[in-house]
Design a protein around this motif. Structure first.
Motif, PDB file in Angstrom:
ATOM      1  N   PRO A 154       9.387   4.286   5.903  1.00 52.23           N
ATOM      2  CA  PRO A 154       8.375   4.073   4.864  1.00 52.23           C
ATOM      3  C   PRO A 154       8.957   4.220   3.455  1.00 52.23           C
ATOM      4  CG  PRO A 154       7.589   5.619   6.523  1.00 52.23           C
ATOM      5  CD  PRO A 154       9.026   5.373   6.819  1.00 52.23           C
ATOM      6  N   LEU A 175      -6.733   0.855 -11.565  1.00 54.49           N
ATOM      7  CA  LEU A 175      -5.542   0.299 -12.201  1.00 54.49           C
ATOM      8  C   LEU A 175      -5.616   0.411 -13.721  1.00 54.49           C
ATOM      9  CD1 LEU A 175      -5.254  -2.849  -9.940  1.00 54.49           C
ATOM     10  CD2 LEU A 175      -3.733  -0.885  -9.935  1.00 54.49           C
ATOM     11  N   ARG A 180      -7.697   3.041  -2.929  1.00 52.03           N
ATOM     12  CA  ARG A 180      -7.479   2.116  -1.809  1.00 52.03           C
ATOM     13  C   ARG A 180      -7.681   2.824  -0.479  1.00 52.03           C
ATOM     14  NH1 ARG A 180      -5.201  -2.686  -2.670  1.00 52.03           N
ATOM     15  NH2 ARG A 180      -4.479  -2.837  -0.533  1.00 52.03           N
ATOM     16  N   THR A 238       2.339  -1.082  -7.689  1.00 53.70           N
ATOM     17  CA  THR A 238       1.341  -0.317  -8.433  1.00 53.70           C
ATOM     18  C   THR A 238      -0.056  -0.612  -7.915  1.00 53.70           C
ATOM     19  OG1 THR A 238       2.745  -0.524 -10.361  1.00 53.70           O
ATOM     20  CG2 THR A 238       0.492   0.192 -10.754  1.00 53.70           C
ATOM     21  N   TYR A 239      -0.317  -1.888  -7.731  1.00 53.17           N
ATOM     22  CA  TYR A 239      -1.620  -2.317  -7.199  1.00 53.17           C
ATOM     23  C   TYR A 239      -1.881  -1.671  -5.849  1.00 53.17           C
ATOM     24  CZ  TYR A 239      -4.108  -5.550  -4.067  1.00 53.17           C
ATOM     25  OH  TYR A 239      -4.893  -6.091  -3.099  1.00 53.17           O
ATOM     26  N   GLY A 240      -0.821  -1.543  -5.050  1.00 54.33           N
ATOM     27  CA  GLY A 240      -0.977  -0.943  -3.730  1.00 54.33           C
ATOM     28  C   GLY A 240      -1.024   0.572  -3.752  1.00 54.33           C
ATOM     29  N   GLY A 241      -0.956   1.157  -4.957  1.00 52.02           N
ATOM     30  CA  GLY A 241      -1.086   2.597  -5.055  1.00 52.02           C
ATOM     31  C   GLY A 241       0.221   3.351  -4.875  1.00 52.02           C
ATOM     32  N   ILE A 242       1.352   2.641  -4.954  1.00 50.24           N
ATOM     33  CA  ILE A 242       2.640   3.319  -4.838  1.00 50.24           C
ATOM     34  C   ILE A 242       3.065   3.779  -6.234  1.00 50.24           C
ATOM     35  CG2 ILE A 242       5.076   3.009  -4.275  1.00 50.24           C
ATOM     36  CD1 ILE A 242       4.106   0.853  -2.248  1.00 50.24           C
ATOM     37  N   ALA A 269      -4.912   4.519  -8.110  1.00 47.34           N
ATOM     38  CA  ALA A 269      -5.175   3.309  -7.335  1.00 47.34           C
ATOM     39  C   ALA A 269      -4.947   3.543  -5.850  1.00 47.34           C
ATOM     40  CB  ALA A 269      -4.275   2.171  -7.830  1.00 47.34           C
ATOM     41  N   GLY A 270      -3.913   4.315  -5.531  1.00 45.99           N
ATOM     42  CA  GLY A 270      -3.613   4.580  -4.132  1.00 45.99           C
ATOM     43  C   GLY A 270      -4.731   5.353  -3.448  1.00 45.99           C
ATOM     44  N   TYR A 273      10.602   1.055   2.578  1.00 48.28           N
ATOM     45  CA  TYR A 273       9.596   0.026   2.328  1.00 48.28           C
ATOM     46  C   TYR A 273       9.092   0.119   0.893  1.00 48.28           C
ATOM     47  CZ  TYR A 273       5.074  -2.354   2.682  1.00 48.28           C
ATOM     48  OH  TYR A 273       3.993  -3.178   2.455  1.00 48.28           O
ATOM     49  N   GLU A 274       8.753   1.339   0.485  1.00 41.96           N
ATOM     50  CA  GLU A 274       8.274   1.534  -0.883  1.00 41.96           C
ATOM     51  C   GLU A 274       9.354   1.168  -1.892  1.00 41.96           C
ATOM     52  OE1 GLU A 274       7.061   5.597  -1.219  1.00 41.96           O
ATOM     53  OE2 GLU A 274       5.057   5.183  -0.415  1.00 41.96           O
ATOM     54  N   ARG A 298       7.783   7.816  -8.984  1.00 42.14           N
ATOM     55  CA  ARG A 298       8.283   8.636  -7.884  1.00 42.14           C
ATOM     56  C   ARG A 298       9.353   7.869  -7.107  1.00 42.14           C
ATOM     57  NH1 ARG A 298       6.738   8.784  -2.848  1.00 42.14           N
ATOM     58  NH2 ARG A 298       4.835   7.608  -3.213  1.00 42.14           N
ATOM     59  N   LEU A 347       0.712  -3.082   3.586  1.00 40.36           N
ATOM     60  CA  LEU A 347       0.646  -2.252   2.378  1.00 40.36           C
ATOM     61  C   LEU A 347      -0.230  -1.004   2.548  1.00 40.36           C
ATOM     62  CD1 LEU A 347       1.520  -2.081  -0.596  1.00 40.36           C
ATOM     63  CD2 LEU A 347      -0.526  -3.346  -1.184  1.00 40.36           C
ATOM     64  N   ARG A 398      11.975  -0.820  -1.640  1.00 42.23           N
ATOM     65  CA  ARG A 398      12.255  -2.249  -1.784  1.00 42.23           C
ATOM     66  C   ARG A 398      11.075  -2.970  -2.422  1.00 42.23           C
ATOM     67  NH1 ARG A 398      12.908  -4.940   2.876  1.00 42.23           N
ATOM     68  NH2 ARG A 398      11.921  -3.261   4.035  1.00 42.23           N
ATOM     69  N   LEU A 399       9.885  -2.507  -2.135  1.00 44.76           N
ATOM     70  CA  LEU A 399       8.698  -3.138  -2.714  1.00 44.76           C
ATOM     71  C   LEU A 399       8.692  -2.968  -4.235  1.00 44.76           C
ATOM     72  CD1 LEU A 399       6.602  -4.683  -1.213  1.00 44.76           C
ATOM     73  CD2 LEU A 399       5.115  -2.701  -1.229  1.00 44.76           C
ATOM     74  N   TYR A 454       1.459   1.326   6.198  1.00 40.49           N
ATOM     75  CA  TYR A 454       2.801   1.791   6.530  1.00 40.49           C
ATOM     76  C   TYR A 454       2.885   3.308   6.577  1.00 40.49           C
ATOM     77  CZ  TYR A 454       3.726   2.880   1.629  1.00 40.49           C
ATOM     78  OH  TYR A 454       3.678   3.418   0.384  1.00 40.49           O
ATOM     79  N   LEU A 509       9.349   3.219  10.750  1.00 43.42           N
ATOM     80  CA  LEU A 509       8.264   2.271  10.932  1.00 43.42           C
ATOM     81  C   LEU A 509       8.384   1.666  12.323  1.00 43.42           C
ATOM     82  CD1 LEU A 509       8.558   0.523   7.464  1.00 43.42           C
ATOM     83  CD2 LEU A 509       6.699   2.013   8.204  1.00 43.42           C
ATOM     84  N   LYS A 551       4.614  -4.629  -9.887  1.00 47.09           N
ATOM     85  CA  LYS A 551       3.183  -4.752 -10.152  1.00 47.09           C
ATOM     86  C   LYS A 551       2.387  -4.665  -8.845  1.00 47.09           C
ATOM     87  CE  LYS A 551       0.329  -7.434 -13.214  1.00 47.09           C
ATOM     88  NZ  LYS A 551       0.061  -8.746 -13.791  1.00 47.09           N
TER      89      LYS A 551
END
Lengths: 520, 351
Positions: free
Chosen positions: B214, A310, A334, B230-234, A330-331, B217-218, B238, A362, B220-221, A365, A376, B227
């Protein structure tokens, strides 16, 4: 000296069950410099918020000159001459210094006039500046002046409003040594004029240098109040880190295997671009917990963020199972089975307006097992979420509840459930139990230890020293962006010893080139 | 997802806003008309009394539905694009050109090519604002509003000069497309054209995209908590770019459907604010595709009602504007109200 302000048996319990104050007593004498010390989470900020009227105590009394008072807002506080200089400045950057000082209290040209009386304003400000050595160019815009001067503006603002008791919340955290000296001169000038100063800090050198008396807080309680002259840094640090065991974890001795993560000479900058990591090296093996101890803001956050992708590193290596992590997103990290429970679950660790299920998937998906054609797989997600909620004892009506409606402890369980659900080989946990109710703490700790026993490498960062000690097999102490000590967590290790390293009073590392040395 | 109680609260809130807006419109009518009952009945009853008017309501709802969807998609991603209007012009323009120049294709393929060109043009045009936001951190509200002018004026230049139909005389338009590719009437004698089928299909697809895929999902997230994403790597950039391009494609579709269903070719200023009406639709519908269907029909109904009222009484159609403006006001006030309620709950929790 007479008692000016007194807090008696103050308790503060937040609605989510967190007890921030659990019996605080504080007596402030008129005209003294009173230092307030304690670890992060000891309840200093809550205490000060209550004094400044931003929070109401759940029980207990506040006395001003012997009379009980109720402070329900900053306006009440200023009525009793209480002024606060916040750690994070509350200034309007685009206004000038003098505009900031008088904001809301501008002298008017007449009682009904709409216009500022600039003459009076300038005279008053110039006088304040001259008396207390708080020199700032009054017409400069606040955004253009350096941090030390901004702080002076804050102090001037408080003085201008007629405060007689000034609360300084970690005022030296942002200052250079030179600026600190100047601040101390001003403080001394203020006290000479009869002002009373409450000085919050965790730097013991400053306590010794400037304060008349010092009150030590620990876990929301007043431990004691001492005359500064009659004590020494060692005693204070022993009282600060205390002995009280808050956390009890049953665990077998670790059986560490191969190194999972090995960080070498890692460097990174903080958000403002200042160096936050100055060559951190550490190693975590499979099946052990490495605790990171340290006063908050010594680079722990940046260390975690850099390892998890991050934050960009500016130098050094992060080897994870033979692969380099530095430079990966980060993705990607993870996806390499690195679990990360972030320190701030409200913003980074969870999406509060999303459902529990959406928070849990998270990492899944994109997994074909959670798909049905291009979509999904709702049934699979529901099943998965329900299972997770059951295993991790998340108490909510169902998986479609908004995550934001959960209590701190339950939300943290959701975050931990998600991070553990991918069977991490490296698990990084920051502040695992901050703001979490007692019931959940034990559960979260035992889950972390379970993972260790299952062969994961675990890193635990916590501002609570007792938590670090309860969970860790080895403890690395961070101070100003460096690891100053790496200690085996044996029976013989005391909180006082760690506390000394935390306060930068000594170093002990495994670096062969550095000699072991111990100060004080 | 929200609890049943929350949905109920939200719906009743919107219903109250709609009723209040209507009440304001009625009040104006009662206060100014010399024949208020006639005016009211022609506003409320006439749009649904004959097949022609019902068909007009449906036809008006079609582009609103599509622009509403276009905006719902970006709004859900937390991007405040105001650019549907410009994207709609670009889509309509590109589609009309494809309609004129690929005339040799079999008509079904020709139709698909027209739709495809329109959507692609809308998406690419939207991508400009998207790229400016992701790479230059340019505020999307400003860029999209400016790009609207660029699109409207550029297409206006072309239909007045390069692509102007020589037989059109004073009108600035292109040559009419071949009737084969135009959207025909659903039922003979009933004015509704095939656009409603396309619009409803788009509603279903956007619903599935947002809530079941999917990508959604991204999207709406990122809109809910960037934040966390971003933390989840999305990759936030994009997702932002994807959302604004999907939005552009839908706006482009709105443009070409309007042309194929109503106008027959690209005409200067043919939209007159459909892209902006879409903002109101998305707001009213709280960005939900199902809500967008209801909101579009309601909005179209008021517009047709205003026309029938103007024809049938002494009231001008601008009364509809009063109702629309009140709606915007009340619906956005409701957003503020919700925000305050949320804050109060938070604060109340602490004290």
């Amino acid at each position: 000296m007479s008692v000016l302000l007194e807090m008696k048996n103050i308790h503060k319990v937040y609605p989510n069950g967190t007890a921030a104050s659990r019996g605080v007593d504080l007596q402030i004498y008129e005209g003294e410099i009173h230092a307030l010390v304690g670890e992060n989470g000891a309840g200093k900020s809550t205490l000060m918020k209550m004094l400044f009227g931003l929070e109401m105590p759940t029980s207990g009394t506040i006395l001003y000159k012997g009379e009980p008072i109720a402070l329900s807002g900053p306006r009440d506080a200023i009525k009793y001459g209480l002024g606060m200089v916040h750690q994070h400045f509350m200034l309007v950057p685009s206004l000038t210094v003098s505009e900031n000082i008088v904001l809301g209290e501008e002298p008017k040209q007449g009682p009904l006039s709409l216009f500022r009386d600039r003459g009076t304003e300038e005279k008053q400000i110039a006088q304040l500046m001259a008396t207390y050595g708080l020199k700032v160019e009054p017409q400069a815009k606040v955004e253009t002046i350096p941090v030390g001067q901004k702080q002076r503006v804050e102090i001037l603002k408080v003085l201008y409003r007629g405060a007689r008791i000034i609360i300084l919340d970690e005022p030296t955290a942002v200052l250079t040594p030179q600026e600190t000296d100047e601040l101390f001169d001003s403080i001394k000038a203020l006290v000479a004029e009869g002002y009373t100063i409450i000085f919050i800090t965790h730097k013991l050198r400053e306590v010794m240098e400037i304060s008349d008396r010092v009150t030590v807080l620990k876990a929301g309680k007043t431990i004691t109040t001492l005359m500064t002259k009659a004590t020494n840094p060692e005693e204070i640090s022993r009282l600060m880190v205390g002995r009280e065991v808050l956390f009890r974890v049953n665990k077998r001795p670790a059986e560490p295997k191969d190194a999972v993560l090995s960080v070498k000479d890692l460097q990174a900058a903080d958000d403002k671009g200042a160096p936050a990591l100055r060559g951190v090296s550490l190693e975590i093996r499979a099946g052990e917990v490495l605790g990171i101890a340290g006063v908050e803001g010594n680079g722990q956050t940046e260390l975690v963020e850099t390892i998890t992708g991050l934050r960009r590193s500016t130098g050094g290596q992060i080897r994870y199972l033979g692969e380099e992590l530095a430079g990966r997103s980060a993705g990607r990290i993870r996806a390499m089975k690195v679990g990360h429970v972030p320190e701030d679950r409200q913003t980074a660790g969870a999406s509060l307006t999303s459902t529990i299920a959406e928070n849990l998937i998270l990492d899944h998906y994109r997994n074909p097992a959670f798909r049905r054609g291009p979509f999904l797989n709702a049934r699979k997600i529901k099943e998965f979420a329900r299972t997770m909620m059951q295993i991790f004892d998340v108490r909510a009506a169902h998986e479609q509840v908004a995550a934001g409606s959960l209590s701190g402890g339950n939300l943290q369980k959701v975050v931990i459930a998600r991070e553990l659900s991918k069977n991490p080989k490296l698990l990084i946990v920051s502040q695992p139990t901050r703001g979490v109710d007692i019931g959940a703490i034990e559960f979260i700790h035992s889950e972390i230890i379970k993972r260790r026993d299952g062969g994961a490498a675990v890193m635990v960062v916590s501002a609570e020293l007792s938590e670090v000690m309860a969970l860790s097999d080895r403890i690395a102490v961070m101070y100003e962006g460096e690891i100053v000590a790496v200690l085996d967590n044996t029976e013989a290790l005391t909180e006082e010893e760690i506390g000394r390293y935390m306060l930068g009073l000594g170093t002990k590392t495994e670096h062969p080139e550095r000699k072991e040395q111990e100060a004080i | 997802m929200k609890s049943v109680k929350d949905i109920y609260l939200e719906l009743s809130g919107i219903a109250i806003a709609v009723l209040l807006a209507l009440a304001c419109g009625f009040a104006v009518i009662l206060a100014t008309s010399s024949e208020p009952l006639t005016a009211l009945s022609s506003l409320i009853i006439d749009p649904v009394t004959n097949p022609f008017n019902i068909g007009t309501v449906i036809n008006k709802a079609v582009p609103l539905m599509l622009t509403g969807l276009a905006l719902a998609v970006v709004f859900q991603a937390g991007v405040f694009s105001m650019g549907a209007e410009g994207q709609l012009y670009m889509g309509g323009f590109a589609g009309a050109i494809a309609g004129i120049y690929f005339d040799a294709l079999p008509f079904w393929l020709h139709f698909v090519v027209i739709i495809g060109c329109a959507m692609a043009a809308g998406a690419l045009y939207a991508a400009i604002a998207g790229l400016l936001k992701t790479y230059a951190n340019a505020n999307e509200i400003v860029t999209t509003l400016m790009l609207n002018f660029v699109a409207i004026l550029t297409t206006s230049y072309f239909v007045n000069n390069v692509f102007k139909d020589p037989t059109s005389g004073g009108a600035a338009r292109m040559a009419y497309l071949s009737p084969e590719v135009l959207l025909s009437k659903l039922i003979p004698g009933f004015s509704a054209h095939g656009g409603i089928v396309i619009a409803l299909a788009a509603v279903v697809i956007v619903y599935l995209l947002l809530y079941k895929s999917p990508v959604g999902y991204e999207l709406r997230l990122v809109g809910k908590n960037g934040k966390f994403a971003t933390y989840g790597g999305i990759s936030k950039n994009r997702v932002l770019l994807t959302s604004i391009m999907i939005s552009g494609a839908l706006a482009g579709l709105a443009g070409i459907v309007e042309i194929l269903g109503i106008h027959g070719t690209f005409k200067e200023n043919f939209s007159a604010g459909l892209g902006f009406d879409g903002i109101i639709i998305a707001l009213l519908a709280r960005n939900h595709p199902i809500g967008i269907v209801v909101a579009s029909f309601f909005y179209a109904y008021i517009q047709v009602g205003a026309q029938t009222m103007q024809a049938g009484s002494d009231m001008p159609r601008e009364v509809a504007v009063i109702i629309q403006v009140m709606l915007v006001l009340l619906v956005s006030a409701q957003g503020i109200f919700n925000f305050m309620k949320h804050n109060m709950r938070k604060k109340g929790g602490v004290v």
